[in-house]
Design an enzyme around this catalytic site. Structure first.
Site, PDB file in Angstrom:
ATOM      1  N   LEU A   1       0.828  -1.208   0.000  1.00  0.00           N
ATOM      2  CA  LEU A   1       0.000   0.000   0.000  1.00  0.00           C
ATOM      3  C   LEU A   1       0.858   1.252   0.000  1.00  0.00           C
ATOM      4  O   LEU A   1       0.579   2.207  -0.730  1.00  0.00           O
ATOM      5  CB  LEU A   1      -0.940   0.004   1.211  1.00  0.00           C
ATOM      6  CG  LEU A   1      -1.819   1.252   1.361  1.00  0.00           C
ATOM      7  CD1 LEU A   1      -2.679   1.492   0.119  1.00  0.00           C
ATOM      8  CD2 LEU A   1      -2.698   1.149   2.609  1.00  0.00           C
TER       9      LEU A   1
ATOM     10  N   ASP B   1     -10.589  -6.040   8.261  1.00  0.00           N
ATOM     11  CA  ASP B   1     -11.861  -6.738   8.448  1.00  0.00           C
ATOM     12  C   ASP B   1     -11.771  -7.809   9.531  1.00  0.00           C
ATOM     13  O   ASP B   1     -12.787  -8.279  10.038  1.00  0.00           O
ATOM     14  CB  ASP B   1     -12.301  -7.383   7.133  1.00  0.00           C
ATOM     15  CG  ASP B   1     -11.266  -8.336   6.552  1.00  0.00           C
ATOM     16  OD1 ASP B   1     -10.058  -8.084   6.714  1.00  0.00           O
ATOM     17  OD2 ASP B   1     -11.658  -9.347   5.930  1.00  0.00           O
TER      18      ASP B   1
ATOM     19  N   TYR C   1      -3.938 -11.482  15.472  1.00  0.00           N
ATOM     20  CA  TYR C   1      -3.781 -10.373  14.524  1.00  0.00           C
ATOM     21  C   TYR C   1      -4.958  -9.407  14.622  1.00  0.00           C
ATOM     22  O   TYR C   1      -4.774  -8.196  14.787  1.00  0.00           O
ATOM     23  CB  TYR C   1      -3.661 -10.913  13.100  1.00  0.00           C
ATOM     24  CG  TYR C   1      -3.777  -9.843  12.038  1.00  0.00           C
ATOM     25  CD1 TYR C   1      -2.793  -8.872  11.898  1.00  0.00           C
ATOM     26  CD2 TYR C   1      -4.888  -9.793  11.196  1.00  0.00           C
ATOM     27  CE1 TYR C   1      -2.899  -7.880  10.938  1.00  0.00           C
ATOM     28  CE2 TYR C   1      -5.003  -8.807  10.232  1.00  0.00           C
ATOM     29  CZ  TYR C   1      -4.014  -7.852  10.106  1.00  0.00           C
ATOM     30  OH  TYR C   1      -4.133  -6.860   9.167  1.00  0.00           O
TER      31      TYR C   1
END
Length: 299
Positions: free
Chosen positions: A12, A101, A124
């Site tokens: 990213l 998510d 995580y």
């Protein structure tokens, strides 16, 4: 504006650096230049630079490894994020924290809203949620959750699957891919553009909301995604032929960390706020692989 991007060498960060407005001054730091486990160093670096915004793309993202390296995951994804938020807020700076998510447990049957209850299933997800909670204590923090991130560089499912298609098809082997975990892929270019739009808009008008969702449009399984990667990989000359893929359940494909069976994100609010269109996942994938093919040798 002066903007610090952490993890500039990640998938990213790489796209954020490519598509920023020329009016911004970008300071991009690689993982070995800005270690989120070293809080004092991070604090000093931020105060020396004093960016208007920090876009934090750096994270401990090895989901299964996090189950073993629990302290490291929380040091980077939670404690390190709090350091960013606390330090930049001390002089009026802002933080855009990229989240996941995986803060949700997958029990919902419809896409998750930003204010839905979080209940992560693994370390995580828990560490990323803790990072959100700690960062939001400080003014100026925005959270942008995304899902199934992939792009033309870095460590991601799309590039791994391309390589698996190539190797498996050449050796007439079958690939097994999970078909009972559903969500939506997000391409890094699209997410990078959303990051810049959020920052530009928020810098002019303060949002009431602090948590946003973004992914491409549609809900699919990892199996569906793997099939499409093979199909478009052939179309754009990245592989000679698709491999045979065997759909398997999560029970058949054991992993150290438990994953949500459904993690699609509801992005309607972000669409309306930024007045943009949510691109279908298949169109995004085609665009990514087409661009990737233009700089790769043909098979």
């Amino acid at each position: 504006m002066k903007i610090l991007i952490t993890g500039i060498d990640g998938q990213l960060g790489n796209q954020l650096e490519k598509f920023f407005q020329k009016s911004h001054e970008i300071i991009g730091l690689k993982r070995n230049q800005f270690n989120l486990q070293n809080n004092e160093f991070c604090k000093k670096t931020i105060l020396d630079i004093k960016p208007d915004w920090i876009i934090n793309t750096a994270a401990f993202t090895a989901v299964d490894k996090a189950e073993v390296e629990v302290k490291k995951a929380f040091d980077i994804n939670a404690k390190g994020v709090e350091t960013l938020a606390k330090t930049c807020s001390s002089y009026g700076g802002r933080l855009l924290q990229i989240s996941t998510d995986f803060v949700f447990d997958g029990s919902k049957k419809t896409p998750y809203l930003p204010n839905d209850k979080c209940n992560p299933l693994n370390i995580y997800g828990s560490s990323k949620l803790k990072g959100e909670t700690l960062a939001l204590k400080y003014p100026g923090t925005l959270i942008l959750r995304t899902s199934w991130l992939y792009g033309p560089s870095g460590n991601n499912f799309c590039l791994k699957m391309l390589n698996m298609h190539k190797n498996a098809s050449e050796k007439s082997k079958i690939i097994s891919v999970i078909n009972d975990q559903r969500g939506c892929p997000t391409d890094t270019l699209n997410l990078a553009k959303i990051c810049w739009q959020l920052i530009n808009k928020e810098s002019k008008n303060s949002f009431n909301e602090k948590i946003f969702h973004w992914s491409n449009k549609g809900i699919i399984s990892w199996y569906d995604f793997a099939l499409a990667i093979g199909k478009f990989g052939v179309e754009f000359g990245l592989i000679e032929k698709e491999a045979v893929i065997n759909p398997v359940s999560s029970l058949e494909y054991k992993t150290l960390a438990k994953r949500p069976t459904f993690s699609a994100l509801e992005c309607t609010h972000t669409v309306k706020l930024l007045n943009i269109e949510q691109l279908d996942w298949s169109e995004s994938l085609k665009g990514t692989l087409k661009n990737y093919s233009q700089r790769m040798p043909k098979v």
